[in-house]
Motif scaffolding. Structure first.
Motif, PDB file in Angstrom:
ATOM      1  N   CYS A 227      55.733 -23.080 -24.980  1.00  0.00           N
ATOM      2  CA  CYS A 227      56.358 -24.403 -25.111  1.00  0.00           C
ATOM      3  C   CYS A 227      55.540 -25.469 -24.396  1.00  0.00           C
ATOM      4  CB  CYS A 227      57.780 -24.354 -24.557  1.00  0.00           C
ATOM      5  SG  CYS A 227      58.908 -23.335 -25.519  1.00  0.00           S
ATOM      6  N   MET A 228      55.068 -25.132 -23.193  1.00  0.00           N
ATOM      7  CA  MET A 228      54.255 -26.081 -22.433  1.00  0.00           C
ATOM      8  C   MET A 228      52.940 -26.367 -23.164  1.00  0.00           C
ATOM      9  SD  MET A 228      51.471 -26.498 -20.239  1.00  0.00           S
ATOM     10  CE  MET A 228      51.097 -24.894 -19.534  1.00  0.00           C
ATOM     11  N   GLN A 229      52.278 -25.308 -23.637  1.00  0.00           N
ATOM     12  CA  GLN A 229      51.007 -25.477 -24.342  1.00  0.00           C
ATOM     13  C   GLN A 229      51.192 -26.246 -25.651  1.00  0.00           C
ATOM     14  OE1 GLN A 229      47.973 -24.611 -23.336  1.00  0.00           O
ATOM     15  NE2 GLN A 229      48.600 -23.567 -21.458  1.00  0.00           N
ATOM     16  N   LEU A 230      52.333 -26.027 -26.297  1.00  0.00           N
ATOM     17  CA  LEU A 230      52.590 -26.671 -27.580  1.00  0.00           C
ATOM     18  C   LEU A 230      52.675 -28.183 -27.450  1.00  0.00           C
ATOM     19  CD1 LEU A 230      53.092 -25.857 -30.534  1.00  0.00           C
ATOM     20  CD2 LEU A 230      55.527 -25.743 -30.007  1.00  0.00           C
ATOM     21  N   VAL A 231      53.313 -28.657 -26.394  1.00  0.00           N
ATOM     22  CA  VAL A 231      53.457 -30.102 -26.239  1.00  0.00           C
ATOM     23  C   VAL A 231      52.223 -30.744 -25.607  1.00  0.00           C
ATOM     24  CG1 VAL A 231      55.961 -29.979 -26.106  1.00  0.00           C
ATOM     25  CG2 VAL A 231      54.633 -29.910 -24.007  1.00  0.00           C
ATOM     26  N   SER A 232      51.344 -29.947 -24.998  1.00  0.00           N
ATOM     27  CA  SER A 232      50.154 -30.519 -24.367  1.00  0.00           C
ATOM     28  C   SER A 232      48.909 -30.366 -25.245  1.00  0.00           C
ATOM     29  CB  SER A 232      49.900 -29.872 -23.000  1.00  0.00           C
ATOM     30  OG  SER A 232      49.768 -28.465 -23.126  1.00  0.00           O
ATOM     31  N   ARG A 233      48.756 -29.200 -25.881  1.00  0.00           N
ATOM     32  CA  ARG A 233      47.571 -28.960 -26.726  1.00  0.00           C
ATOM     33  C   ARG A 233      47.973 -28.218 -27.992  1.00  0.00           C
ATOM     34  NH1 ARG A 233      44.206 -25.254 -24.538  1.00  0.00           N
ATOM     35  NH2 ARG A 233      42.842 -25.652 -26.300  1.00  0.00           N
ATOM     36  N   PRO A 234      48.659 -28.882 -28.917  1.00  0.00           N
ATOM     37  CA  PRO A 234      49.117 -28.195 -30.133  1.00  0.00           C
ATOM     38  C   PRO A 234      47.989 -27.755 -31.051  1.00  0.00           C
ATOM     39  CG  PRO A 234      49.519 -30.556 -30.286  1.00  0.00           C
ATOM     40  CD  PRO A 234      49.088 -30.288 -28.882  1.00  0.00           C
ATOM     41  N   ASP A 235      46.810 -28.370 -30.888  1.00  0.00           N
ATOM     42  CA  ASP A 235      45.692 -28.036 -31.765  1.00  0.00           C
ATOM     43  C   ASP A 235      45.203 -26.604 -31.587  1.00  0.00           C
ATOM     44  OD1 ASP A 235      44.873 -29.433 -29.210  1.00  0.00           O
ATOM     45  OD2 ASP A 235      42.956 -28.525 -29.763  1.00  0.00           O
ATOM     46  N   GLN A 236      45.589 -25.932 -30.513  1.00  0.00           N
ATOM     47  CA  GLN A 236      45.129 -24.558 -30.280  1.00  0.00           C
ATOM     48  C   GLN A 236      45.900 -23.548 -31.119  1.00  0.00           C
ATOM     49  OE1 GLN A 236      46.515 -22.763 -26.360  1.00  0.00           O
ATOM     50  NE2 GLN A 236      47.241 -24.872 -26.080  1.00  0.00           N
ATOM     51  N   PHE A 237      47.001 -23.975 -31.768  1.00  0.00           N
ATOM     52  CA  PHE A 237      47.822 -23.055 -32.542  1.00  0.00           C
ATOM     53  C   PHE A 237      47.568 -23.216 -34.037  1.00  0.00           C
ATOM     54  CE2 PHE A 237      50.316 -23.760 -28.615  1.00  0.00           C
ATOM     55  CZ  PHE A 237      50.316 -22.444 -28.148  1.00  0.00           C
ATOM     56  N   ASP A 238      47.690 -22.105 -34.748  1.00  0.00           N
ATOM     57  CA  ASP A 238      47.455 -22.075 -36.186  1.00  0.00           C
ATOM     58  C   ASP A 238      48.695 -21.479 -36.858  1.00  0.00           C
ATOM     59  OD1 ASP A 238      46.422 -21.961 -38.714  1.00  0.00           O
ATOM     60  OD2 ASP A 238      44.627 -20.846 -38.200  1.00  0.00           O
ATOM     61  N   VAL A 239      48.741 -20.156 -36.995  1.00  0.00           N
ATOM     62  CA  VAL A 239      49.945 -19.457 -37.457  1.00  0.00           C
ATOM     63  C   VAL A 239      50.597 -18.809 -36.238  1.00  0.00           C
ATOM     64  CG1 VAL A 239      50.855 -17.568 -38.863  1.00  0.00           C
ATOM     65  CG2 VAL A 239      49.023 -19.032 -39.759  1.00  0.00           C
ATOM     66  N   MET A 240      51.906 -18.976 -36.103  1.00  0.00           N
ATOM     67  CA  MET A 240      52.637 -18.378 -34.992  1.00  0.00           C
ATOM     68  C   MET A 240      53.685 -17.433 -35.563  1.00  0.00           C
ATOM     69  SD  MET A 240      53.131 -21.896 -32.778  1.00  0.00           S
ATOM     70  CE  MET A 240      53.433 -21.150 -31.180  1.00  0.00           C
ATOM     71  N   VAL A 241      53.799 -16.235 -34.993  1.00  0.00           N
ATOM     72  CA  VAL A 241      54.803 -15.273 -35.436  1.00  0.00           C
ATOM     73  C   VAL A 241      55.725 -14.987 -34.265  1.00  0.00           C
ATOM     74  CG1 VAL A 241      53.294 -13.264 -34.981  1.00  0.00           C
ATOM     75  CG2 VAL A 241      55.224 -13.059 -36.559  1.00  0.00           C
ATOM     76  N   THR A 242      57.039 -15.041 -34.514  1.00  0.00           N
ATOM     77  CA  THR A 242      57.994 -15.005 -33.413  1.00  0.00           C
ATOM     78  C   THR A 242      59.240 -14.193 -33.773  1.00  0.00           C
ATOM     79  OG1 THR A 242      59.456 -16.852 -33.990  1.00  0.00           O
ATOM     80  CG2 THR A 242      57.315 -17.409 -33.015  1.00  0.00           C
ATOM     81  N   PRO A 243      59.920 -13.656 -32.752  1.00  0.00           N
ATOM     82  CA  PRO A 243      61.279 -13.162 -32.990  1.00  0.00           C
ATOM     83  C   PRO A 243      62.188 -14.333 -33.325  1.00  0.00           C
ATOM     84  CG  PRO A 243      60.366 -12.317 -30.912  1.00  0.00           C
ATOM     85  CD  PRO A 243      59.477 -13.424 -31.375  1.00  0.00           C
TER      86      PRO A 243
END
Length: 357
Positions: A227-243
């Motif tokens: 959550c912290m990384q998502l709001v600070s550096r969202p560009d690092q994520f591509d496809v996310m798989v989650t429960p």
């Protein structure tokens, strides 16, 4: 174990073909659930645009309310027959004894994969640029299994269920999605540092599937750090798989970063059926002021209907619709309040229809 094929993925990303405009295309029936609150307003927007495009679909309409005890049997039968549904938001009662119809429907139809595509639209101001994240969420178990009971007065036990079968199935779906869509990375979101058995099983399944896709980068991240990384550096994520529960939170966070829930498309898919709806939580479904003023944002459901058209193998119509939506958003003359404008729903729809090539 050999890779499993997911035909729905190829349908969702299929490129344009002129055959979609030929007179030989047979119209497809789609189950339509307008939903509660602003739901009928935005589903009507989709119907208007489909009619303007002469898209080869027709709707079988069913009135469903979120406070019903169960999804009517005839609605489930219609979705099973048509294989595809378009749905507006349904109110989920808070507390009490009424369970969520959304959860009921996903379980009944085994719509095990939620896909939410969170991306920035040109011309729409956001804190971060070039966000392009796909959140793939397991849709049938976890905390959403709804296994709760009162042990003694004042003490409630809620069970989190994670199975090897469902964890492996959603991991395969995520990696196959990445492969088919030429995505470079899959990130598994977890809390296995605390829930060592449950989330540990989820991670074990993701690792086993990742080994079969060496061309795709695989990484893991604890949900609170995510959550912290998502709001600070969202560009690092591509496809996310989650429960299940984490995916709901992550998708809404990513949607907020990319421009808001009003512009994010999504769908819930299984082996046989698919239900397309606004990608992130329809928080305005019960907003009476928005409904009274008729200023609900139709963009999310319109983009979800473009996903639906691809699933139905009508990609040229999907391209036309997406291009028109992007043009109207980028031009900036017609936007609802949630994305910085003051237009009504109908004004946005009229502008999108006028932008259809």
């Amino acid at each position: 174990m050999a890779r499993k094929s997911f035909p729905i993925l190829k349908q969702l990303i299929q490129q344009s073909t002129n055959r979609c405009f030929t007179s030989t295309v047979s119209p497809r029936a789609v189950t339509l659930i307008p939903g509660d609150g602003v739901g009928p307003l935005v589903t009507d927007s989709v119907e208007q645009v489909m009619k303007a495009m002469k898209a080869p679909v027709y709707f079988e309409r069913y009135e469903v309310r979120g406070d019903m005890k169960c999804m009517p049997e005839e609605v489930i039968d219609s979705i099973k027959k048509n294989k595809v549904c378009l749905k507006g938001g349904l109110r989920t009662p808070v507390g009490g004894g009424v369970s969520s119809l959304n959860v009921q429907m996903r379980k009944e139809l085994d719509l095990y994969a939620s896909i939410v595509h969170c991306f920035t639209l040109p011309g729409l101001p956001t804190r971060h640029e070039d966000v392009d994240i796909v959140v793939i969420r397991e849709n049938t178990e976890g905390e959403y299994a709804g296994l709760e009971h009162e042990v003694v007065p004042g003490v409630v036990e809620s069970l989190k269920v994670i199975t090897k079968y469902c964890s492996e199935r959603i991991a395969k779906f995520a990696f196959e999605y990445a492969h088919v869509n030429k995505r470079k990375k899959v990130t598994a979101v977890h809390k296995a540092n605390i829930m060592k058995l449950a989330d540990g099983l989820f991670l074990e399944s993701c690792r086993e599937v990742a080994a079969k896709y060496p061309e795709i980068q695989y990484e893991e991240i604890i949900v609170d750090n995510c959550c912290m990384q998502l709001v600070s550096r969202p560009d690092q994520f591509d496809v996310m798989v989650t429960p299940n529960l984490y995916g709901n939170l992550i998708a809404n966070t990513a949607a907020g970063i990319a421009g808001g829930t009003g512009v994010m498309p999504g769908g819930n898919v299984g082996a046989d059926q698919a239900v397309f709806e606004q990608g992130a939580s329809a928080g305005n479904v019960g907003n009476e002021k928005i409904l009274k003023l008729k200023r609900a944002n139709p963009v999310a459901l319109l983009l979800s209907s473009a996903m639906m058209l691809r699933h139905l193998e009508f990609p040229s119509y999907a391209d036309r619709l997406e291009t028109a939506v992007r043009h109207v958003i980028e031009e900036g003359k017609f936007r609802t309040k949630d994305v910085g404008g003051d237009s009504t729903t109908q004004e946005v729809v009229d502008a999108i229809i006028a932008a259809l090539d």
